[in-house]
Structure formats: structure tokens, C-alpha cells
Design a protein around this motif. Structure first.
Motif, PDB file in Angstrom:
ATOM      1  N   LYS A  54       0.845  -1.195   0.000  1.00 37.02           N
ATOM      2  CA  LYS A  54       0.000   0.000   0.000  1.00 37.02           C
ATOM      3  C   LYS A  54       0.879   1.243   0.000  1.00 37.02           C
ATOM      4  N   PRO A  55       0.443   2.332  -0.624  1.00 36.10           N
ATOM      5  CA  PRO A  55      -0.777   2.441  -1.456  1.00 36.10           C
ATOM      6  C   PRO A  55      -0.535   1.824  -2.830  1.00 36.10           C
ATOM      7  N   PHE A  56      -1.605   1.372  -3.444  1.00 35.22           N
ATOM      8  CA  PHE A  56      -1.493   0.744  -4.756  1.00 35.22           C
ATOM      9  C   PHE A  56      -2.605   1.268  -5.655  1.00 35.22           C
ATOM     10  N   ALA A  57      -2.366   1.207  -6.951  1.00 30.57           N
ATOM     11  CA  ALA A  57      -3.403   1.563  -7.913  1.00 30.57           C
ATOM     12  C   ALA A  57      -4.335   0.377  -8.085  1.00 30.57           C
ATOM     13  N   PHE A  58      -5.628   0.636  -8.255  1.00 29.26           N
ATOM     14  CA  PHE A  58      -6.565  -0.471  -8.406  1.00 29.26           C
ATOM     15  C   PHE A  58      -6.225  -1.324  -9.625  1.00 29.26           C
ATOM     16  N   SER A  59      -5.777  -0.689 -10.696  1.00 30.08           N
ATOM     17  CA  SER A  59      -5.427  -1.453 -11.898  1.00 30.08           C
ATOM     18  C   SER A  59      -4.303  -2.440 -11.611  1.00 30.08           C
ATOM     19  N   GLU A  60      -3.382  -2.055 -10.717  1.00 29.09           N
ATOM     20  CA  GLU A  60      -2.289  -2.954 -10.342  1.00 29.09           C
ATOM     21  C   GLU A  60      -2.833  -4.140  -9.550  1.00 29.09           C
ATOM     22  N   LEU A  61      -3.721  -3.866  -8.582  1.00 34.49           N
ATOM     23  CA  LEU A  61      -4.310  -4.956  -7.808  1.00 34.49           C
ATOM     24  C   LEU A  61      -5.100  -5.894  -8.710  1.00 34.49           C
ATOM     25  N   LEU A  62      -5.876  -5.333  -9.641  1.00 36.06           N
ATOM     26  CA  LEU A  62      -6.675  -6.157 -10.546  1.00 36.06           C
ATOM     27  C   LEU A  62      -5.776  -7.064 -11.388  1.00 36.06           C
ATOM     28  N   ALA A  63      -4.642  -6.537 -11.824  1.00 33.75           N
ATOM     29  CA  ALA A  63      -3.707  -7.355 -12.602  1.00 33.75           C
ATOM     30  C   ALA A  63      -3.161  -8.507 -11.763  1.00 33.75           C
ATOM     31  N   HIS A  64      -2.849  -8.226 -10.492  1.00 31.45           N
ATOM     32  CA  HIS A  64      -2.369  -9.286  -9.595  1.00 31.45           C
ATOM     33  C   HIS A  64      -3.441 -10.345  -9.391  1.00 31.45           C
ATOM     34  N   VAL A  65      -4.679  -9.898  -9.177  1.00 31.41           N
ATOM     35  CA  VAL A  65      -5.784 -10.832  -8.955  1.00 31.41           C
ATOM     36  C   VAL A  65      -5.969 -11.743 -10.164  1.00 31.41           C
ATOM     37  N   ARG A  66      -5.993 -11.159 -11.340  1.00 31.17           N
ATOM     38  CA  ARG A  66      -6.202 -11.960 -12.553  1.00 31.17           C
ATOM     39  C   ARG A  66      -5.050 -12.921 -12.793  1.00 31.17           C
ATOM     40  N   ALA A  67      -3.824 -12.470 -12.501  1.00 36.18           N
ATOM     41  CA  ALA A  67      -2.673 -13.352 -12.682  1.00 36.18           C
ATOM     42  C   ALA A  67      -2.745 -14.538 -11.723  1.00 36.18           C
ATOM     43  N   LEU A  68      -3.140 -14.276 -10.478  1.00 33.51           N
ATOM     44  CA  LEU A  68      -3.258 -15.364  -9.507  1.00 33.51           C
ATOM     45  C   LEU A  68      -4.362 -16.340  -9.891  1.00 33.51           C
TER      46      LEU A  68
END
Length: 223
Positions: free
Chosen positions: A101-115
Motif C-alpha cells: 500500500k498504497p497501490f493503484a486499483f489497476s495494479e491490484l486487478l492485474a495481480h488478482v487476474r494473474a493469480l
């Protein structure tokens, strides 16, 4: 796909819930470590987003207990601490990824999709039934080559049905998975949602795929 967010900061939790829901995920949020551990052990989640600094018990303890109970869902750790030892500790305890944190939502979404693509509990990214195709990660659906214009809730409902092709799903289970775990199934919201989904998935096409099993629920299958 259903995600669990264990995060005690109300603003961050609301931010994640809104953003992930808008991208078609079903999201449960909880603030405390004990409550989060209980949901993670008793629910069926495709991925868990876990903060480290939590009331009741910290994220390290939650992570340890989840892996001890052989919960296989990918776990993405969130923390404000960027020290290398913390990241190493999380990975050694069984975390799959780490976001500072802090993180951009687009970065978190990319991590989620990759996982979700590589996680142990992942399903195929694209599911097919007859001429219906559902891309679970990109939240797209088409039938006979025609794109289906679905709302996030309609996509979540269709995803649930196609992930359980041939299995009759009760109204209670559908309500629990698509709306909220505390949803009261004595209303007709499931039936209304199914009717709306049929107008887009079935009515323009020759073959019906969504079928009613009287007194039980609904099933997606070819007949």
C-alpha cells in the motif's frame, strides 16, 4: 468468481469491494482476523485478499491457519510495510503474492487476474456449452459469435450456472453465491434475474440452455 477481502480499513475495503464488483467478481469483505479466518475456512472462495495488520489476529496468523487447514485458494497479501523480510515471511508462510500500500486499483486487478490464472484452485479461463462461450477472467460472454451485453450481476449469474453445467442449483444457493450470504431467498429476485438473463442468453437463439427444475431451481444444459 468469488473473492474474500480481509481488510480492517473501512475505506480500503469499500474501495476494493466496489472496484472488484464492477469487474464482475462476487466480493465478501470482513474487518477482523478471526472473522476473516472463519469465512475463509467455511466459504468457497477463488481468491483471498488479506491485510497484515488486523484486529483480533494479524494476517500472518490467518495465513498460517489457512495453510494449516489446507485451504488452496490463492492468497494476496496487502501491507503498508515494504521491507524485504516481510515479503519473504509472507511467501514462506504460503502467500502467493504481495502488494504494498498504497497501490493503484489497476495494479491490484492485474495481480488478482494473474493469480486466478495460475492459482491451484483456478478453473479454465473460458468455458463453453454448445454455442455459448464465457470468458471468466475477462468477463465476456458470447453466443453463436454474438457478444452478450450483460450487467456485472447477470455475468456473475451466468458464470455460476456454466461453472456448474448440468447441476441443478437451488434458488438459495444462487442467492447466496450471486448476491449475499445472508440473502433471504423467500423473495423472487432470483426468478426475476433468471428471466432477464434468459432474454439475452436464450430468447434470441433457437436452442434454450437455461432450464427450470420445478420446485428445485435452475440448470444450464443442452437438452
Amino acid at each position: 468468481m468469488k473473492l474474500l477481502v480481509i481488510e480492517d480499513d473501512a475505506k480500503t475495503a469499500a474501495y476494493l469491494h466496489q472496484g472488484l464488483s464492477e469487474h464482475g467478481f462476487i466480493v465478501d469483505t470482513v474487518a477482523g482476523g478471526d472473522d476473516g479466518l472463519h469465512l475463509a475456512l467455511t466459504g468457497r472462495y477463488n481468491l483471498i485478499i488479506l491485510d497484515i495488520l488486523l484486529p483480533q489476529r494479524d494476517g500472518w496468523s490467518v495465513l498460517t491457519e489457512l495453510r494449516r487447514h489446507e485451504v488452496q485458494a490463492p492468497i494476496l497479501m496487502l501491507t503498508a510495510q515494504d521491507a524485504v523480510p516481510n515479503r519473504v515471511k509472507g511467501l514462506e508462510l504460503g502467500a502467493d503474492d504481495y502488494l504494498v500500500k498504497p497501490f493503484a486499483f489497476s495494479e491490484l486487478l492485474a495481480h488478482v487476474r494473474a493469480l486466478l490464472r495460475r492459482g491451484p484452485s483456478r478453473q479454465p479461463e473460458i468455458l463453453n456449452l454448445a454455442d455459448l462461450q464465457v470468458d471468466l477472467l475477462r468477463h465476456r460472454a458470447q453466443r453463436g459469435g454474438t457478444k452478450l451485453d450483460l450487467t456485472p450481476q447477470e455475468f456473475a449469474l451466468l458464470s455460476l450456472l456454466i461453472r456448474h453445467t448440468g447441476e441443478v442449483l437451488s434458488r438459495t444457493l444462487i442467492a447466496e453465491q450471486v448476491w449475499d450470504i445472508n440473502f433471504h431467498s423467500d423473495t423472487n429476485v432470483v426468478d426475476v434475474a433468471i428471466r432477464r438473463l434468459r432474454r439475452k442468453v436464450d430468447e434470441p437463439f433457437e436452442t434454450r440452455l437455461i432450464h427450470t427444475v420445478r420446485g428445485v431451481g435452475y440448470v444450464l444444459e443442452t437438452r
